[in-house]
Enzyme design. Structure first.
Site, PDB file in Angstrom:
ATOM      1  N   ASP A  56      -7.238   8.154   3.990  1.00 33.74           N
ATOM      2  CA  ASP A  56      -7.476   8.699   5.417  1.00 33.74           C
ATOM      3  C   ASP A  56      -9.040   9.063   5.185  1.00 33.74           C
ATOM      4  O   ASP A  56     -10.037   8.561   6.498  1.00 33.74           O
ATOM      5  CB  ASP A  56      -7.037   9.406   5.420  1.00 33.74           C
ATOM      6  N   THR A  70       1.391   3.016   0.866  1.00 35.20           N
ATOM      7  CA  THR A  70       0.292   1.791  -0.142  1.00 35.20           C
ATOM      8  C   THR A  70      -0.649   2.261  -1.121  1.00 35.20           C
ATOM      9  O   THR A  70      -0.920   1.328  -1.964  1.00 35.20           O
ATOM     10  CB  THR A  70       0.506   0.063   0.899  1.00 35.20           C
TER      11      THR A  70
HETATM   12  C1  GLA Z   1      -0.421  10.211   4.041  1.00 28.86           C
HETATM   13  C2  GLA Z   1      -1.922  10.023   3.005  1.00 28.86           C
HETATM   14  C3  GLA Z   1      -2.297   9.518   2.445  1.00 28.86           C
HETATM   15  C4  GLA Z   1      -1.432   7.746   2.845  1.00 28.86           C
HETATM   16  C5  GLA Z   1      -0.609   8.454   4.204  1.00 28.86           C
HETATM   17  C6  GLA Z   1       1.577   6.919   4.001  1.00 28.86           C
HETATM   18  O1  GLA Z   1      -1.112  10.107   5.629  1.00 28.86           O
HETATM   19  O2  GLA Z   1      -3.133  11.437   3.319  1.00 28.86           O
HETATM   20  O3  GLA Z   1      -3.353   8.980   1.786  1.00 28.86           O
HETATM   21  O4  GLA Z   1      -0.314   7.441   1.212  1.00 28.86           O
HETATM   22  O5  GLA Z   1       0.133   9.663   3.945  1.00 28.86           O
HETATM   23  O6  GLA Z   1       0.621   6.067   3.965  1.00 28.86           O
END
Ligand code: GLA
Length: 391
Positions: free
Chosen positions: A170, A34
């Site tokens: 993240d 999302t």
């Molecule tokens: C990875 C990406 C995040 C996010 C997740 C899925 O961890 O680095 O930015 O998009 O996938 O939620």
């Protein structure tokens, strides 16, 4: 920790380090895929971290030592190029590259890097590396950087230098996480709120399940999902909708015939996941952890059936957690296609839960997974080892 890292630095560079910084990996409680769809996420910082210990040099050279790989890399900040050999170095180079591009004045450094976040496990060891470096450089060179700006620049480094088109989640949680709190973030406005997680009181623990599956196709499939999600949104945009946060099920059903089944399913996941994040926040506010657990199960079902990013090894966690009487909820976490999942399990039943998982993996002939019980730790920090220098 500080002492042993300083000692190791000194052994390599024969001088004392000036700054130590660290940044955590993350587990996303809920809100998967999302972030780049400008919706809601609810991640929490782990007590597993990446550390960066560094001191300034008088020239433009950067010397790096990665203790986890026992590898070194060297470059000049005037010419920053992608390293084919040492993949880990690109996350650091990317931070130098983005700061230079934004006009921040840097010099060379000597740096020592070490972390205890499992690599390639979907727990954001790369975001933690980037954030620990940007935090350390901010302290070393007294750069004017707000927390949000650090998160955005770290994401830009990963998107445009490393070449991974990740969302902002993240890096954001790695900068802004707090102990025993999850972070409810609106990825469009970047407004956020820290929500207490009273797991101890409920006698629950968070178990991380590293499936051990590392899929090459993860990044290509990730980019494919991004394109599909935005194509589905393009259909909805014809009717005055600006973003996914404006979409409800009724609107989506009305336009269902105008998109193919795959696009419809991708949009359905995003719309329902945004809703689940809001419900999960309410459940936490009301201290209703069994409801939170139910919502986690639903999230996994949607990721498996509509967004199609699960795999049999991740489904195993969900299936065991569903029938095990001491677990309240579980789902895959991170991008999927392998990597990790999380389960909320009654503390005293965690050892039996682990045994069940190991047995099931063995019976099904899957790779032996790894299981960790984790705590929710704090966000990134940096400090001067020689306090006087930092003034
Ligand atoms: C990875 C990406 C995040 C996010 C997740 C899925 O961890 O680095 O930015 O998009 O996938 O939620």
């Amino acid at each position: 920790m500080e002492k042993s890292l300083s000692r190791s630095f000194k052994e390599i560079y024969q001088t004392r380090p000036e700054v130590l910084s660290f940044a955590p990996g993350r587990v996303n409680v809920i809100g998967e895929h999302t972030d780049y769809n400008l919706g809601y996420v609810l991640p929490a910082a782990l007590n597993l971290r990446n550390y960066f210990v560094a001191s300034r040099r008088k020239d433009e050279k950067v010397f790096l030592w990665a203790e986890n790989f026992k590898q070194k890399e060297e470059f000049s900040i005037e010419r920053i190029s992608f390293s084919e050999k040492n993949r880990w170095a690109n996350y650091i180079k990317g931070i130098f590259w983005v700061l230079e591009k934004e006009g921040y004045g840097l010099q060379g450094i000597d740096a020592f890097i070490w972390g205890d976040i499992p690599l390639d496990a979907g727990l954001s060891s790369s975001a933690a590396l980037e954030v620990s470096v940007i935090h350390g450089l901010k302290a070393l060179f007294k750069l004017e950087l707000t927390p949000k700006k650090m998160a955005r620049l770290a994401q830009k480094a990963e998107n445009d230098f490393v070449g991974v088109k990740c969302g902002l989640m993240d890096q954001f949680i790695s900068v802004l996480g707090e102990e025993n709190k999850a972070l409810f973030l609106d990825c469009e406005t970047l407004r956020y709120e820290l929500i207490p997680l009273y797991l101890e009181k409920a006698a629950l623990g968070i178990v991380i399940y590293d499936s051990g599956v590392r899929r090459e196709l993860a990044s290509s499939e990730y980019n494919k999902r991004r394109i599909e999600a935005s194509s589905a949104l393009d259909v909805l945009k014809k009717y005055g909708i600006k973003g996914y946060k404006d979409v409800d099920f009724k609107m989506l059903e009305e336009r269902r015939k105008e998109m193919d089944e795959v696009l419809y399913k991708r949009a359905k996941h995003i719309v329902s996941e945004n809703e689940r994040v809001r419900e999960a926040v309410e459940a936490l506010r009301n201290n209703n952890l069994s409801l939170l657990g139910e919502i986690l199960f639903h999230s996994h079902e949607s990721l498996r059936d509509d967004y199609e990013v699960s795999c049999p090894e991740l489904d195993l966690l969900y299936e065991v957690a569903k029938e095990f009487s001491g677990s309240v909820g579980a789902r895959l976490t991170g991008a999927g296609f392998g990597g990790s999942g999380l389960a909320l399990v009654e503390k005293k039943k965690i050892p039996t839960f682990k045994e069940r998982i190991f047995k099931e993996a063995k019976d099904r002939g899957y790779i032996q997974p790894k299981l960790y019980e984790i705590e929710i730790g704090e966000g990134a920090k940096a400090y001067w080892l020689d306090k006087k220098e930092g003034k």
